[in-house]
Design a protein around this motif. Sequence first.
Motif, mmCIF file in Angstrom:
data_model
loop_
_atom_site.group_PDB
_atom_site.id
_atom_site.type_symbol
_atom_site.label_atom_id
_atom_site.label_comp_id
_atom_site.label_asym_id
_atom_site.label_seq_id
_atom_site.Cartn_x
_atom_site.Cartn_y
_atom_site.Cartn_z
ATOM 1 N N UNK A 58 0.817 -1.224 0.000
ATOM 2 C CA UNK A 58 0.000 0.000 0.000
ATOM 3 C C UNK A 58 0.842 1.262 0.000
ATOM 4 N N UNK A 61 -0.125 4.078 -2.215
ATOM 5 C CA UNK A 61 -1.498 4.570 -2.096
ATOM 6 C C UNK A 61 -1.653 5.463 -0.866
ATOM 7 N N UNK A 62 -0.944 5.089 0.210
ATOM 8 C CA UNK A 62 -1.118 5.817 1.471
ATOM 9 C C UNK A 62 -0.440 7.187 1.383
ATOM 10 N N UNK A 63 -1.209 8.281 1.563
ATOM 11 C CA UNK A 63 -0.592 9.610 1.561
ATOM 12 C C UNK A 63 0.364 9.744 2.739
ATOM 13 N N UNK A 64 1.417 10.510 2.508
ATOM 14 C CA UNK A 64 2.472 10.634 3.498
ATOM 15 C C UNK A 64 1.967 11.130 4.849
ATOM 16 N N UNK A 65 1.009 12.074 4.827
ATOM 17 C CA UNK A 65 0.569 12.714 6.065
ATOM 18 C C UNK A 65 -0.130 11.764 7.029
ATOM 19 N N UNK A 66 -0.767 10.727 6.500
ATOM 20 C CA UNK A 66 -1.513 9.839 7.404
ATOM 21 C C UNK A 66 -0.867 8.457 7.465
ATOM 22 N N UNK A 69 -0.882 6.656 10.971
ATOM 23 C CA UNK A 69 -2.231 6.204 11.343
ATOM 24 C C UNK A 69 -2.599 4.951 10.557
ATOM 25 N N UNK A 70 -2.282 4.968 9.250
ATOM 26 C CA UNK A 70 -2.612 3.811 8.423
ATOM 27 C C UNK A 70 -1.823 2.584 8.877
ATOM 28 N N UNK A 73 -3.354 1.088 12.009
ATOM 29 C CA UNK A 73 -4.589 0.339 11.744
ATOM 30 C C UNK A 73 -4.255 -1.060 11.219
ATOM 31 N N UNK A 77 -4.911 -4.436 13.324
ATOM 32 C CA UNK A 77 -5.783 -5.453 12.733
ATOM 33 C C UNK A 77 -5.156 -6.834 12.805
ATOM 34 N N UNK B 21 -7.742 6.592 4.583
ATOM 35 C CA UNK B 21 -7.773 6.069 5.951
ATOM 36 C C UNK B 21 -9.067 5.295 6.193
ATOM 37 N N UNK B 28 -9.970 -3.435 7.216
ATOM 38 C CA UNK B 28 -9.484 -4.080 8.436
ATOM 39 C C UNK B 28 -10.655 -4.537 9.301
#
Lengths: 208, 189
Positions: A58, A61-66, A69-70, A73, A77, B21, B28
């Motif tokens: 991912x 796909x995952x933006x740097x700022x979040x 947090x991603x 998660x 999980x 997000x 998940x």
Amino acid sequence: MNFGRQLKEGLVTQNPVLVQLLGMCSTMAITTSLSNGLGMGVSVLIILTLSNIIISALRKIIPDKIRIAAYIVVIAGFVTMVDLLLQAYFQSIANSLGVFIPLIVVNCIILARAESFASKNGVLASAVDGICQGLGYTLVLLVMSVIREFLGSGTFGGGILNGGDGIRIFPADYGALMMVLPVGGFLTLGCLIALMQWAQNRSKEGKK
Amino acid sequence: MSESAKIQMDYKYIARLAGTLFAISAVTALLLGLVNYVTAPVIDQIQAEKKAAAMAAVLPADEYPAVADFVPTDSVGALYEAVSGGETVGYVAEVTSSGFGGAMSITVGVSADGAVTGVSVTDNSETQGVGTKVVGDQSVLDGFIGMSGVITVNEGDNAFDAVTGATVSSKAVTAGVNAALEAAGAYLQ
């Protein structure tokens, strides 16, 4: 990608516990018997490998700022899944590891590898990194468990061998109780880190 | 307005952050639901078996109906009547007590004349090799059998001998047994 080099880094030169000094808390808390060390080590190995794979897949796909947090998660999980599966199918391990399984979420080894490796490398390399770092962590847990269990309780293989009692090497009354208490964890870990530094420095000097 | 501040006000970018997000969290959550769906019955069954085995170990009886008017307290979570051949032979209490490593769950059997018939620690986080000398050793726990009233630790006439080095764990189990005796005692008179 070089599997041999990554394995050597995970086990020795970049060992997560002894060199990167990550995951100290769980290392000291659970290494009182061989089954605990093995259960925790394998759990972290599986979660680390899976989360490395997903985060690497991912990463674009995952933006740097979040990203943090991603990552959390994804890691949380996997930890919850492993926790539920252990409770359902490996009761005795789930019982003895107790709260330390949920706490793998905040085990810094996993977040550190996600941030420093999986977010910058391909899926396959990240999977190998997860396995190698996990093996390094497991190896240290096993060494610590064997030392502390032997000195503290006088047994080898508690929880696995000899019907769960472990093989008795000397009578229980002569065991140094403090070795299974937290102070024994600090002592053992300190000695292992010192040994590792000494060995690494020596091999560096040898090369010169 | 500077360039970076403009980017922060970009609604498309904010939507992308939230959307990504949300998508990761949703996938998940879905997977967790699936794993829970598969494991929940297995975990429930294991818990029920453990509970039944613990009750049978502390006070054998044909069936264990829950005491209808019992109000759970902080320490005593549940109280069951032990019925054998239609007669009440005693009570089984499920208590929690606070040990060295956190909460421990204890199942205590109390006979019809108010004496302990058995103690079983079903769940604990006591230190391996220290607290487990108490909670993991059934012969130590069996030391409670036959005791009644308010049990003290080490001192007094009605005392349980604490295991050396594991005083906190010994006291925790004793507190649990006392709570069970008190709860059952209310129904025995």
